[in-house]
Enzyme design. Structure first.
Site, PDB file in Angstrom:
ATOM      1  N   ASP A 294       0.856  -1.179   0.000  1.00 13.37           N
ATOM      2  CA  ASP A 294       0.000   0.000   0.000  1.00 13.37           C
ATOM      3  C   ASP A 294       0.895   1.233   0.000  1.00 13.37           C
ATOM      4  OD1 ASP A 294      -2.255   1.626   0.040  1.00 13.37           O
ATOM      5  OD2 ASP A 294      -3.248   0.460   1.599  1.00 13.37           O
ATOM      6  N   TYR A 295       0.280   2.378  -0.156  1.00 13.15           N
ATOM      7  CA  TYR A 295       0.960   3.653  -0.366  1.00 13.15           C
ATOM      8  C   TYR A 295       1.925   3.965   0.790  1.00 13.15           C
ATOM      9  CZ  TYR A 295       0.799   8.397  -2.515  1.00 13.15           C
ATOM     10  OH  TYR A 295       1.070   9.577  -3.164  1.00 13.15           O
TER      11      TYR A 295
END
Length: 766
Positions: A294-295
């Site tokens: 994820d980011y």
């Protein structure tokens, strides 16, 4: 035949000559078999430097959206030097073409880039939010919504979506409950499969398909206290029984990619959790695609207190099974050093790079890096009239009728309506969270939808009534992006009362603003904001029938509303055609059939609350009632609206359950049948639900679990037999050794209109 083969060989040679001229890597065919792909990727890996291999593991953000705390820099230079494998948040044919040109024509090996985007519930044609479409219980429609999203996004240069989000969520305070299918693993698994099929089709070589991404792996929806990004703490048994099934179903449906989650699991962040990403996902489930973080997730392991810096984060992530690093560049900046020092092997780098190259190969990007970049196709495929019409149908199916006293709904066309509330004229809020390329101006508001249906506004009196909220902390936390009318609360309520006095019935459109749900949108108070509650209470005092149209992205606490409103229609955030769909249902052109996939609590103190809980040795009695039970003193213990709940404008009666046998053996099946009759005056669709309970097991069982459902459409007066097959597979569970087994003994089967209102019968597994 020989002529055909010779011609093909000539074409292949010409392609490779062109590749040399343009410095573009090509493959013979987007649909080539596994052996061809293995050879092609192996040959390409042999040409790549260590730096170029690591570059393929790097994903940067550039373009139209910022979806995390960090923005990439020097993207163009990195693309040209082969240090970018993927870009997110860039879309449109023109913007994507420029970046793909840099990769293909200006990097040494010309390896094309993957372009990803959060296409969560539609691209330009925005459908209802995922929690809403799950409430349709219509897998064919859900699959088609994903197929249209893939069609539109692939026409605009994209080839990868970060969807479906399949996290089981039992805490409506968590803002991202809006992005998933709710609380049940069986239904969530069916939705996950449908979404993967819709995005990827049967062949990723088809340029109308895109890569799906299962997220967030794993257990993200169980964040403690419903706070986004928070820790998750649960037993392995609960993981396997309740939370893992939708991820596994999506893997088995062929999802090409998986995203690691932000939370930790047993003290190990998911992004560095080898047991999760390798032992379970790859070895146990057989996943063969690639894993993206994820980011900024690798860098955020520093704040977890798990690693000291990005160097150690990159080391832990790649060893755990991460293949691509989203945005933080920890892998790009540290892996080459780690390889040189012998702390990460070249085999691990090669494996991660191979998985990413294989995805590009399957998409046909080596055959034609520009296959998603056709301006004519973009003009034809995006926001088509038939896609909008399907969005309208999808919205209607997703609405859940929560209350309808004395058949106040549907409305009569000749009645004068006071349409009141801060969301009544809002088109932008119809988009909800994660609206991709959606535009507020494309959306139909409730006001405009009713006006469209009535052919004008002669019977429509509008009043704003109240601001969304006057809670300054909430306004500040939302960055000031809260709709404000500018008038005093007293003036707005006075206008609403005046409108009500002139009308036959009041329709109040209230709830949450579109940006009050989704990522980083957890709320400790999930009631309708106080400004709107004051409006509703004032409208109630006018004595006019009160219909509430809810717009929201989560289950809400609605005790006052349930007691005092005459009707409540849950419409969620319904997408571009939301207002037209609301009008269709309010006026009876469509009979609502949606059923809740997440329990609505009476108050926040009941959270977490879900239907398939386990009993204790002192289970609560219906309604509470006695001491020394697992119950609250100060509230009715049952939920306000249970899982599977939803009313209709007609009435469905159920017969007793008939079983084809009272015993089941390991190779057989039992048929459980009910007759469902529409005893009302309108045609309607009922979602008939089957639940099973194991009465005694070697681990304590849930009070019931959904094991099947059927959507049945009946004309007024029509009846139909509905039959479910029960096999041993439906009776299996994970025991304390995490073996998936069925044990002999007595079982109950329940069939009914929701998880609470069911008939029951018994059988024995021999």
């Amino acid at each position: 035949m020989n002529c055909v083969v010779s011609l093909r060989n000539v074409c292949v040679q010409l392609m490779f000559v062109l590749a040399v001229i343009l410095n573009v890597s090509v493959a013979v065919s987007a649909g080539a078999d596994q052996q061809d792909m293995d050879k092609y990727v192996s040959d390409l890996l042999a040409k790549m430097s260590v730096s170029e291999k690591i570059g393929q593991l790097n994903q940067l953000t550039i373009g139209f959206d910022v979806t995390g705390p960090r923005v990439s820099s020097d993207v163009e230079a990195k693309i040209k030097s082969g240090k970018v494998g993927s870009v997110l948040n860039t879309c449109t044919v023109n913007a994507v073409s420029k970046l793909q040109d840099m990769a293909v024509k200006e990097s040494r090996l010309g390896i094309p880039i993957l372009f990803g985007y959060d296409v969560i519930h539609g691209y330009r044609t925005i459908f209802p939010i995922p929690l809403a479409i799950a409430s349709s219980w219509d897998m064919a429609a859900i699959e088609k919504s994903a197929q249209i999203a893939a069609l539109e996004s692939s026409a605009d240069g994209l080839n990868w979506t970060f969807s479906p989000m399949v996290d089981i969520a039992r805490d409506p305070r968590w803002g991202r409950i809006s992005e998933g299918a709710g609380e049940d693993s069986y239904l969530g698994s069916r939705v996950a499969e449908a979404m993967v099929r819709g995005y990827q089709g049967s062949d990723l070589g088809d340029k109308e398909t895109i890569l799906a991404c299962i997220k967030h792996f794993g257990l993200y929806g169980a964040a403690i206290a419903g706070r986004d990004y928070n820790t998750v703490d649960m037993s392995r048994l609960q993981m396997y029984e309740d939370y893992f099934p939708p991820y596994k179903a999506a893997v088995e449906a062929g999802a090409a990619t998986v995203m690691s989650s932000f939370n930790d699991i047993n003290g190990i962040p998911a992004t560095a959790n080898k047991w999760l990403l390798t032992d379970l996902l790859r070895s146990e489930w057989g996943f063969d695609g690639f894993v993206v973080t994820d980011y900024n997730a690798i860098a955020e392991m520093i704040e977890h207190g798990f690693v000291a810096d990005g160097y150690h984060g990159a080391q832990q992530a790649i060893k755990a099974g991460v293949d691509m690093d989203m945005v933080d560049e920890c892998m790009l900046n540290n892996l080459e050093t780690l390889v040189r020092e012998g702390k990460v092997s070249m085999a691990q780098i090669d494996q991660a790079c191979r998985r990413i190259l294989e995805a590009k190969y399957k998409l046909g990007l080596f055959a034609d890096p520009y296959r998603y970049l056709d301006p004519e196709r973009a003009g034809k495929e995006i926001f088509k009239a038939e896609s909008r019409e399907f969005a309208r149908q999808m919205a209607r199916e997703s609405f859940v009728l929560l209350k309808n006293n004395d058949n106040v709904l549907p409305l009569a066309r000749d009645k004068k309506i006071a349409l009141v509330g801060p969301l009544a004229k809002s088109n932008w809020d119809m988009l909800g969270c994660w609206s991709a390329a959606g535009r507020g101006e494309d959306c139909v508001s409730v006001y405009d939808g009713i006006k469209n249906l009535l052919g004008g506004d002669d019977n429509l009196i509008f009043a704003h009534g109240a601001d969304i909220t006057d809670d300054q902390l909430l306004i500040d936390r939302l960055g000031g992006q809260v709709h404000r009318d500018g008038r005093s609360a007293e003036d707005m309520i006075a206008e609403a009362v005046s409108a009500a006095d002139k009308a036959d019935i009041v329709v109040a459109v209230v709830g949450e603003q579109g940006n009050m749900c989704g990522e980083a949108k957890s709320r400790s108070d999930i009631s309708i904001p106080a400004t709107q509650q004051r409006l509703l209470k004032t409208l109630k005092r006018t004595g006019k029938p009160l219909v509430i149209v809810l717009m929201n992205g989560r289950p809400m606490t609605l005790e006052w509303e349930d007691t005092n409103a005459d009707a409540i229609l849950e419409t969620w955030f319904a997408g571009v055609e939301g207002g037209n769909a609301v009008a269709d249902v309010l006026y009876g052109d469509y009979n609502p059939s949606g059923k809740l996939t997440a329990t609505f609590p009476r108050n926040a103190g009941q959270i977490p609350i879900y239907y398939n809980h386990k009993n204790t040795g002192r289970p609560m009695s219906p309604g509470g009632g006695s001491f020394y039970r697992s119950a609250y003193l100060d509230v009715v213990n049952e939920p306000l609206y249970p899982f599977g709940y939803g009313l209709s404008y007609t009435i469905f009666n159920y017969s007793k359950i008939s079983l084809s046998s009272s015993t089941l053996n390991s190779n057989g099946k039992i048929e459980a049948t009910v007759t469902v009759k529409n005893v009302g005056k309108r045609a309607g669709t009922e979602v008939v639900q089957m639940y099973i309970r194991d009465m005694t097991a070697s681990v304590t069982p849930a009070v019931k679990r959904l094991k099947g459902y059927k959507r049945v459409s009946l004309e007024a007066g029509e009846s139909r037999e509905v039959t479910f097959d029960i096999t041993v597979q439906d009776l299996k569970f994970y025991n304390s050794e995490l073996d998936y087994i069925a044990e002999s003994g007595k079982f109950k089967v329940y069939i009914g209109t929701n998880s609470y209102d069911c008939g029951e019968s018994e059988f024995v597994l021999e």
